[in-house]
Scaffold this active site. Structure first.
Site: not given
Ligand code: ADE
Ligand code: ZN
Length: 365
Positions: A224, A36, A221, A302-303, A38, A194
């Protein structure tokens, strides 16, 4: 207190206060799996500065850009603030070269952190917006960048096309068809991301069912920024075998039982959950409780650029702040590999390679 209770092996219990700290280099030395991550959340701030200079943006140095695109200590830890970073990033997707470059650099950064298998998700609609690029072109630039990055940096890389709940289902449908046309070039999955707090998944259900029928792996997602009912929906209505985050599963016994029964894989991202306001105190992150409840939770970033983290650092946080015994890391890494959206033979080979190497690093594995 029992913090962890592995389903397959018994390990000494590590209470966080009594742990044996390992240097970050130890976690970096482990071969890792990322399910996971992005692309848009992985862009180097230095690269944004280059783009800013090339395009005469007012934001053209790292000290101006950093607070705009990374979560600072004094910012509100809310999902609105977290998502606002992506709106700024969208201004930078100006040329095919930029899109290829950020893809290759994301893979280079994963390689530098000893990630061996990477499922990189990207959002074609977001990447296309600034210049009105056709979605298919954007997807080709990412695909080409990923193939080049995989070759250059030696990370087995697959792509997941991501669509945002807060954008149009019509665009999502186009993305799905374009993704299916590119299955033999590394696009293997579909993600719904999103604003979960304010937008339902239901308008996307038909599209996701179609994608699944056509052989794309589905991940959503859910649980969350909204409750466990979204996890139940993702599993039962969308047929999702993996859930992005899903940390609110523990709020509902039915959701726990369902996820256990279906062996749903949770793509947990500890620091992201803290920074986006899901978990108020990092030390209270439910990752340990998820494992104790018999759920198949894996560790992801994630990011990484927005959160200013690496996967190795997330493993360290899990072990040293949440009390995960280091001896349980191999099992979690192999669980992530088992959840890869790869054909069975490729997956078996990946798992075997990782198992052998992990056995050398942590002999109890
Ligand atoms: N897009 C990027 N990061 C995300 C997250 N944590 N939740 C939902 N959508 C995202
Ligand atoms: Zn995500």
């Amino acid at each position: 207190m029992v913090y962890y209770n592995s389903s397959t092996k018994q390990h000494p219990v590590n209470e966080p206060s009594k742990k044996m700290d390992q240097p970050l280099e130890f976690y970096q030395s482990l071969p890792k799996v990322e399910l996971h991550r992005h692309l848009e959340g992985s862009i180097r701030v230095e690269t944004l500065a280059d783009i800013g200079r090339e395009h005469n943006f007012p934001q053209r140095d790292t000290s101006t850009l950093r607070p705009l695109v990374q979560i600072g200590k004094d910012e509100p830890y809310t999902f609105e603030n977290f998502l606002s970073k992506f709106a700024i990033l969208r201004l930078f997707y100006r040329t095919p070269d930029v899109i290829g470059r950020i893809t290759r650099e994301a893979i280079a950064d994963a390689a530098a952190d000893n990630v061996r298998y990477l499922e990189l998700r990207f959002t074609p609609v977001a990447l296309s917006k600034a210049e009105g690029f056709p979605l298919g072109h954007v997807m080709d630039w990412v695909v080409d960048g990923a193939l080049a990055g995989q070759e250059q940096y030696g990370v087995v890389t697959r792509l997941i096309a991501s669509v945002n709940r807060h954008e149009s289902p019509d665009l999502a449908e186009q993305v799905v068809w374009l993704a299916m046309e590119r299955r033999n070039r590394g696009i293997i999955g579909l993600d719904l991301a999103g604003n979960e707090a304010e937008f339902p998944a239901q308008p996307f259900e038909g599209i996701f069912l179609e994608a699944k029928q056509e052989g794309l792996g589905i991940t959503i997602h859910a649980g969350e920024w909204a409750g466990a009912e979204n996890i139940v929906e993702a599993i039962t209505e969308f047929g999702s075998s993996r859930i992005g985050h899903g940390v609110r599963v523990l709020e509902d016994e039915t959701a726990i039982a369902l996820a256990r029964e279906r062996k749903t894989v949770f793509e947990v991202c500890i620091t992201s959950n803290h920074q986006s306001g899901v978990v108020q105190h990092l030390l209270q992150h439910p990752f340990p409780m998820m494992l104790n409840a018999g759920l198949n939770a894996t560790l992801n970033t994630d990011d990484p650029s927005i959160s200013k983290i690496t996967l190795s650092e997330e493993y360290q946080v899990a072990c040293e702040k949440l009390g995960l015994p280091v001896a349980m890391l191999p099992e979690r890494i192999l669980a992530a590999a088992q959840a890869a959206y790869l054909p069975p033979e490729e997956k078996a080979a990946l798992v075997e390679r990782l198992r052998n190497e992990l056995n050398e690093k942590i002999p109890a594995a």
